[in-house]
Design an enzyme around this catalytic site. Structure first.
Site, PDB file in Angstrom:
ATOM      1  N   SER A  98       0.828  -1.200   0.000  1.00 20.05           N
ATOM      2  CA  SER A  98       0.000   0.000   0.000  1.00 20.05           C
ATOM      3  C   SER A  98       0.859   1.245   0.000  1.00 20.05           C
ATOM      4  O   SER A  98       2.087   1.184   0.065  1.00 20.05           O
ATOM      5  CB  SER A  98      -0.888   0.006   1.236  1.00 20.05           C
ATOM      6  OG  SER A  98      -0.085   0.279   2.365  1.00 20.05           O
ATOM      7  N   LYS A  99       0.181   2.360  -0.068  1.00 25.66           N
ATOM      8  CA  LYS A  99       0.850   3.658  -0.101  1.00 25.66           C
ATOM      9  C   LYS A  99       1.715   3.882   1.139  1.00 25.66           C
ATOM     10  O   LYS A  99       2.638   4.673   1.118  1.00 25.66           O
ATOM     11  CB  LYS A  99      -0.187   4.776  -0.188  1.00 25.66           C
ATOM     12  CG  LYS A  99      -0.977   4.787  -1.475  1.00 25.66           C
ATOM     13  CD  LYS A  99      -0.465   5.898  -2.391  1.00 25.66           C
ATOM     14  CE  LYS A  99      -1.251   6.000  -3.678  1.00 25.66           C
ATOM     15  NZ  LYS A  99      -0.997   4.875  -4.577  1.00 25.66           N
ATOM     16  N   ARG A 100       1.397   3.155   2.198  1.00 27.70           N
ATOM     17  CA  ARG A 100       2.159   3.355   3.426  1.00 27.70           C
ATOM     18  C   ARG A 100       3.652   3.032   3.233  1.00 27.70           C
ATOM     19  O   ARG A 100       4.495   3.510   3.969  1.00 27.70           O
ATOM     20  CB  ARG A 100       1.594   2.502   4.562  1.00 27.70           C
ATOM     21  CG  ARG A 100       0.427   3.180   5.281  1.00 27.70           C
ATOM     22  CD  ARG A 100      -0.030   2.361   6.449  1.00 27.70           C
ATOM     23  NE  ARG A 100      -0.491   1.060   6.011  1.00 27.70           N
ATOM     24  CZ  ARG A 100      -0.055  -0.086   6.488  1.00 27.70           C
ATOM     25  NH1 ARG A 100       0.848  -0.098   7.426  1.00 27.70           N
ATOM     26  NH2 ARG A 100      -0.528  -1.229   6.044  1.00 27.70           N
ATOM     27  N   GLY A 102       5.317   4.053   0.919  1.00 29.38           N
ATOM     28  CA  GLY A 102       5.938   5.167   0.215  1.00 29.38           C
ATOM     29  C   GLY A 102       6.000   4.858  -1.268  1.00 29.38           C
ATOM     30  O   GLY A 102       5.359   3.933  -1.751  1.00 29.38           O
TER      31      GLY A 102
END
Ligand code: GLU
Length: 497
Positions: free
Chosen positions: A259-261, A263
């Site tokens: 996921s976007k977490r 980065g």
């Protein structure tokens, strides 16, 4: 089937930058092709006109080239099975869909999105799998709805009561029941001649994989539910079915979906951050495969030699950015310093307007630069970090980090710096060895002080920081005059409060 030439493809949609997941698919296709002496093909799946962008196609080529994954056929290179962009193959899809309609293997569906949504919700509420009811299979219903002027979609007529079985190259036998699939949409049209329409992924992929002679379809596990649909299409069209292999999912370190977490995990980002392409390739190869000990050292040729699709794992793999960084650090330490110098040079020019400051040192320009490269890489994990670690050699005045300032405020710092200023001779910094010997004498002179109390202020003075390359190298790279200027500036700093 088995004696077909090996032809595989990487078929991205140009709707974003290439990232770790896509590149893993590209890499395993590449390895599979090269191992078998087959062909590796790039196909651009740009049927979604609204989301596709030419710049993403360009960045795909740039990334693959940078990583060394060369391809044999593709939109940019041509080849005997072109065109290789789906947007240029529309008429082919149209003809195939017309044929399926004519043969009664597909039908027009006029259900509106709202009706389909309501149908899905009802199914879920009643605990049934949400799939198309087959309402428009009935010609009378179709006729009725068509009169309302609704635009048609084309649905594939899924045969009832069939078990669709195939042997996945990675996960062995996989089977699906046709009754679970529901008639799926293969084309969206404006009229029943299929003008102004667009083929959907499953149809376009099957038509192209067949027309391009693809022998093996290797792609991510997220495509597994598409495979029974595609097999039904192959059969309906009388095409030989290729082999399939579905690469394991890639998860975040905490086991969640990527996921976007995490980065930015695009290849463009890693290039910008100063990762080596070889490190990325070696790391990505470990996502779903164990290529062997010291995997971080393996090059593409090693990977080709070792590759065996049967050894790939069906279990999810974990993408760990820290491990990728570690791979990069290890490769950086072993990299040819000349090549590292080439990679670093434009970044230094951009940051400091120069890549070389040998004036006033005992080095010639090239030797000075090589010494700097070797010093900077000792502490660095990326080429970008090498820039930061080289800063001391380029700036007119160092900027003190908070820790460095603290070291300069120690009571004994002025004493040490003054002594250093007074005794450091020109010959003491002719080489890193001479400078190290001088610093050794300095420590002995202040034997009653701890090593840090002596060396921290000096390091702070020369580099502005308490961490960085070997201090003997630092001093030799700066030369006598710049060392003196910096010691003096640091003394001023000690005095100011
Ligand atoms: N365009 C599809 C994707 O980007 C390719 C799927 C396939 O390889 O069949 O996921």
């Amino acid at each position: 089937m088995s004696n077909r030439p090996i032809r595989v493809r990487y078929a991205p949609s140009p709707t974003g930058e290439q990232h770790i997941g896509g590149i893993r698919t590209a890499l395993f296709n590449y390895l599979y092709a090269r191992k078998a002496g087959g062909a590796f093909i790039i196909r651009i799946e740009d049927t979604d006109v609204a989301r596709s962008r030419p710049e993403y196609e360009r960045s795909l080529y740039r990334d693959l080239e940078w990583l060394g994954l060369d391809w044999d056929e593709g939109p940019d290179k041509g080849g005997p099975y072109g065109p290789y962009r789906q947007s240029e193959r529309a008429e082919l899809y149209r003809q195939v869909v017309l044929r399926l309609l004519e043969e009664g293997k597909a039908y027009f569906c006029y259900c509106s999105p709202q009706e389909l949504q309501a149908e899905r919700e009802r199914a879920i509420a009643e605990g049934r799998p949400p799939r198309y009811s087959g309402r428009c299979r009935d010609p009378k219903v179709r006729e009725q709805l068509a009169k309302e002027g609704r635009p048609p979609a084309v649905r594939f007529l899924v045969p009832e009561g069939e078990r669709i079985v195939f042997r996945d190259l990675i996960r062995g036998e996989v089977s699906f029941l046709s009754d679970d699939l529901g008639d799926f949409v293969i084309y969206r049209a404006e009229d029943t001649e299929l003008h102004g329409g667009r083929a959907l992924y499953n149809l376009a992929a099957v038509v192209d994989d067949h027309a391009m002679g693809i022998s093996d379809v290797l792609r991510g596990e997220e495509h597994l539910p598409n495979t029974p649909r595609q097999i039904l299409l192959y059969r309906a069209l009388g095409y030989p079915v290729p082999r399939f292999g579905h690469l394991s999912l890639i998860l975040s370190p905490d086991g969640s979906k990527m996921s976007k977490r995490l980065g930015d995990i695009s290849i463009a980002h890693y290039r910008e951050e100063g990762y080596l392409p070889e490190a990325i390739v070696a790391y990505v190869a470990t996502l779903g495969w164990a290529p062997g000990r010291k995997a971080e050292r393996l090059n593409l040729e090693d990977l080709v030699e070792r590759f065996d699709i049967r050894r790939l794992s069906a279990n999810p793999s974990i993408f760990d950015p820290q491990r990728l960084l570690w791979f990069n650090k290890r490769r950086l330490q072993r990299e040819d310093p000349r090549r590292l110098g080439e990679l670093l040079r434009p970044r230094l020019e951009e940051a400091f307007g120069s890549w070389e400051r040998s004036a006033g040192t005992a080095y010639g320009p090239e030797d000075w630069y090589q010494a700097l490269v070797l010093a900077a890489r000792e502490e660095a994990a990326t080429v970008k970090e090498m820039v930061a670690l080289s800063e001391f050699a380029f700036v007119e005045q160092v900027h003190f980090t908070p820790e460095a300032l603290k070291a300069l405020k120690e009571e004994t710092a002025p004493l040490v710096l003054q002594h250093c200023y007074d005794t450091l001779g020109e010959e003491d910094v002719l080489s890193p060895e001479a400078a190290s010997a001088y610093f050794h004498r300095l420590r002995e002179h202040f034997a009653e002080l701890g090593g840090r109390e002596v060396m921290f202020p000096v390091r702070a003075a020369l580099t502005g920081s308490l961490r960085g390359p070997n201090l003997g190298v630092v001093a030799a790279l700066l030369g006598f005059a710049r060392c003196r200027t910096r010691l003096q500036a640091a003394l001023h700093e000690c005095a100011s409060s």
